[in-house]
Write an enzyme that holds these catalytic residues in place. Structure first.
Site, PDB file in Angstrom:
ATOM      1  N   CYS A   1       2.364 -18.203 -19.420  1.00  0.00           N
ATOM      2  CA  CYS A   1       1.067 -18.547 -18.834  1.00  0.00           C
ATOM      3  C   CYS A   1       1.010 -18.287 -17.335  1.00  0.00           C
ATOM      4  O   CYS A   1      -0.057 -18.340 -16.738  1.00  0.00           O
ATOM      5  CB  CYS A   1       0.769 -20.019 -19.084  1.00  0.00           C
ATOM      6  SG  CYS A   1       2.037 -21.080 -18.368  1.00  0.00           S
TER       7      CYS A   1
ATOM      8  N   CYS B   1       5.101 -26.636 -21.880  1.00  0.00           N
ATOM      9  CA  CYS B   1       4.753 -26.969 -20.497  1.00  0.00           C
ATOM     10  C   CYS B   1       5.753 -27.961 -19.924  1.00  0.00           C
ATOM     11  O   CYS B   1       6.057 -27.920 -18.731  1.00  0.00           O
ATOM     12  CB  CYS B   1       3.348 -27.543 -20.427  1.00  0.00           C
ATOM     13  SG  CYS B   1       2.126 -26.575 -21.337  1.00  0.00           S
TER      14      CYS B   1
HETATM   15 FE1  FES Z   1       1.368 -23.048 -18.520  1.00  0.00          FE
HETATM   16 FE2  FES Z   1       1.123 -25.413 -19.557  1.00  0.00          FE
HETATM   17  S1  FES Z   1      -0.039 -23.672 -20.035  1.00  0.00           S
HETATM   18  S2  FES Z   1       2.678 -24.714 -18.252  1.00  0.00           S
END
Ligand code: FES
Length: 129
Positions: free
Chosen positions: A34, A103
């Site tokens: 992400c 995460c």
């Molecule tokens: Fe990137 Fe949670 S979506 S750390």
């Protein structure tokens, strides 16, 4: 997606956010999926974490995990902090939705990096998982 009250609390009112000047160890990790980034600063006295702060450029679950993880390792020995797993962080938050578990990995990894940065600065061998 349902977040627990604890996640919402740590997301809206994060503990230990910020940085430490002249810290004894810094760990920075990124999540390749992400692009989120987490940075942990440690102040170490003897073998104990006297203070810890974090900066997280990331999703709400990452911020809540950083906040909870810093609360859990403050005052602990380096060894105890090393053993803090992302699962334990998620449990302390009363759970994270399964697709947000990764995460909480950022917190575990950033703490490891920061501890190893500290050990290297002292001329010691870094630890392995
Ligand atoms: Fe990137 Fe949670 S979506 S750390």
């Amino acid at each position: 997606m349902d977040y627990s009250a604890k996640v919402m609390d740590h997301f809206s009112n994060p503990r230990n956010m910020g940085s430490i000047e002249n810290s004894d160890g810094i760990g920075e990790v990124g999540n390749a999926k992400c692009g989120d980034i987490m940075k942990i600063f440690l102040k170490v006295e003897g073998d104990r974490i006297a203070d810890v702060k974090f900066q997280t450029f990331g999703c709400g679950a990452a911020i809540a995990s950083s906040s909870m993880a810093t609360e859990l390792i403050k005052g602990k020995t380096l060894e105890e902090a090393w053993k803090l797993s992302n699962k334990a962080v998620a449990e302390a938050l009363d759970g994270l939705p399964p697709i947000k578990m990764h995460c909480s990995m950022l917190a575990e990894e950033a703490i490891h990096e920061a501890i190893n940065d500290h050990l290297r600065k002292k001329g010691l061998e870094p630890w392995n998982d």
